[in-house]
Design a protein around this motif. Structure first.
Motif, PDB file in Angstrom:
ATOM      1  N   PHE A 156      71.946  30.992  61.444  1.00 51.27           N
ATOM      2  CA  PHE A 156      70.594  31.493  61.500  1.00 51.27           C
ATOM      3  C   PHE A 156      70.260  32.086  60.382  1.00 51.27           C
ATOM      4  O   PHE A 156      69.064  32.235  59.816  1.00 51.27           O
ATOM      5  CB  PHE A 156      70.905  32.692  62.408  1.00 51.27           C
ATOM      6  N   SER A 157      71.340  32.998  59.276  1.00 51.83           N
ATOM      7  CA  SER A 157      70.819  33.644  58.263  1.00 51.83           C
ATOM      8  C   SER A 157      70.063  32.437  57.102  1.00 51.83           C
ATOM      9  O   SER A 157      69.165  32.746  56.674  1.00 51.83           O
ATOM     10  CB  SER A 157      71.900  34.158  57.731  1.00 51.83           C
ATOM     11  N   ASP A 158      70.982  31.380  57.264  1.00 55.16           N
ATOM     12  CA  ASP A 158      70.251  30.226  55.923  1.00 55.16           C
ATOM     13  C   ASP A 158      69.122  29.845  56.663  1.00 55.16           C
ATOM     14  O   ASP A 158      68.300  29.342  55.793  1.00 55.16           O
ATOM     15  CB  ASP A 158      71.353  29.297  56.030  1.00 55.16           C
ATOM     16  N   TYR A 159      68.691  29.638  57.868  1.00 54.68           N
ATOM     17  CA  TYR A 159      67.468  29.242  58.574  1.00 54.68           C
ATOM     18  C   TYR A 159      66.608  30.058  57.983  1.00 54.68           C
ATOM     19  O   TYR A 159      65.421  29.459  57.613  1.00 54.68           O
ATOM     20  CB  TYR A 159      67.882  29.107  59.897  1.00 54.68           C
ATOM     21  N   ILE A 160      66.804  31.345  58.408  1.00 50.14           N
ATOM     22  CA  ILE A 160      65.812  32.613  58.087  1.00 50.14           C
ATOM     23  C   ILE A 160      65.394  32.339  56.707  1.00 50.14           C
ATOM     24  O   ILE A 160      64.210  32.580  56.134  1.00 50.14           O
ATOM     25  CB  ILE A 160      65.974  33.667  58.365  1.00 50.14           C
ATOM     26  N   ARG A 161      66.499  32.172  55.463  1.00 52.23           N
ATOM     27  CA  ARG A 161      66.381  32.531  54.271  1.00 52.23           C
ATOM     28  C   ARG A 161      65.660  31.403  53.487  1.00 52.23           C
ATOM     29  O   ARG A 161      64.771  31.344  52.750  1.00 52.23           O
ATOM     30  CB  ARG A 161      67.754  33.138  53.685  1.00 52.23           C
ATOM     31  N   TYR A 162      66.219  30.356  53.827  1.00 54.70           N
ATOM     32  CA  TYR A 162      65.847  28.794  53.092  1.00 54.70           C
ATOM     33  C   TYR A 162      64.857  28.031  53.907  1.00 54.70           C
ATOM     34  O   TYR A 162      63.897  27.458  53.073  1.00 54.70           O
ATOM     35  CB  TYR A 162      67.132  28.296  52.814  1.00 54.70           C
ATOM     36  N   ASP A 163      64.987  27.969  55.044  1.00 53.88           N
ATOM     37  CA  ASP A 163      64.069  27.166  55.864  1.00 53.88           C
ATOM     38  C   ASP A 163      62.697  27.776  55.803  1.00 53.88           C
ATOM     39  O   ASP A 163      61.514  27.348  55.911  1.00 53.88           O
ATOM     40  CB  ASP A 163      64.465  26.620  57.105  1.00 53.88           C
ATOM     41  N   ILE A 164      62.656  28.913  56.345  1.00 54.16           N
ATOM     42  CA  ILE A 164      61.449  29.990  56.289  1.00 54.16           C
ATOM     43  C   ILE A 164      60.994  30.568  55.327  1.00 54.16           C
ATOM     44  O   ILE A 164      59.825  30.765  54.916  1.00 54.16           O
ATOM     45  CB  ILE A 164      61.369  30.985  57.607  1.00 54.16           C
TER      46      ILE A 164
END
Length: 181
Positions: A28-36
């Motif tokens: 979740f954290s990586d998704y929010i930080r790097y994908d979004i």
């Protein structure tokens, strides 16, 4: 000690409930930080909102449940809220605002754990045994959910919603069949 049907049902419901809330957490954290592309502060706000919601609402919801002497409506609300949070995050996965709302809803869902624990304990003669079983089912659900992270980000919210439907279905069937009081 031989397990009874309500104990088995609640073990399953609790494990799947926690799977719903934790299946997307490892990425979740990586998704929010790097994908979004959200800032680190926004990542912290979104992920931390889960705990803040519980901190603010778990005690008042527990008191309300005690005053009403009712557990099942709160459990059903928690399971449904877990599914709604996953649905919001699935439908609006690219929106930090929607992810924040979804994570706040997941925190509200997690508040139902108190009522799950109390209802679970009511199915045991020796209450001390029940806490081991309820904690074991919680850990089994969380571990199982986090081990599914290899499925990738695209399926995480959808999978969480499917798990929630399974938990809600089991809880409702148990109530309808008279196995859950």
């Amino acid at each position: 000690m031989k397990a009874k049907r309500p104990q088995v049902l609640m073990y399953f419901v609790n494990a799947v409930f926690w799977m719903t809330v934790y299946v997307y957490v490892p990425q979740f954290s990586d998704y929010i930080r790097y994908d979004i592309g959200a800032t680190a502060t926004l990542v912290g706000l979104i992920t931390g909102s889960y705990g803040i919601t519980q901190m603010l609402l778990r005690l008042p919801l527990g008191i309300w449940s005690d005053r009403l002497s009712r557990r099942k409506p709160f459990i059903l609300m928690g399971i449904a809220m877990g599914g709604l949070s996953s649905l919001v995050m699935f439908l609006f996965a690219r929106s930090p605002g929607a992810l924040l709302i979804g994570r706040l809803m997941a925190g509200l869902a997690a508040c139902a754990y108190v009522q799950i624990s109390i209802l679970f304990a009511s199915y045991f003669e020796g209450r001390q045994h029940s806490m081991g079983f309820v904690e074991g089912s919680s850990a089994a659900g969380q571990l199982s959910a986090q081990s599914q992270a290899r499925w990738g980000k695209s399926l995480a919210f959808r999978h969480a919603r499917a798990l929630d439907i399974a938990a809600l279905d089991a809880e409702l069937k148990g109530i309808m069949d008279g196995h859950l009081g």
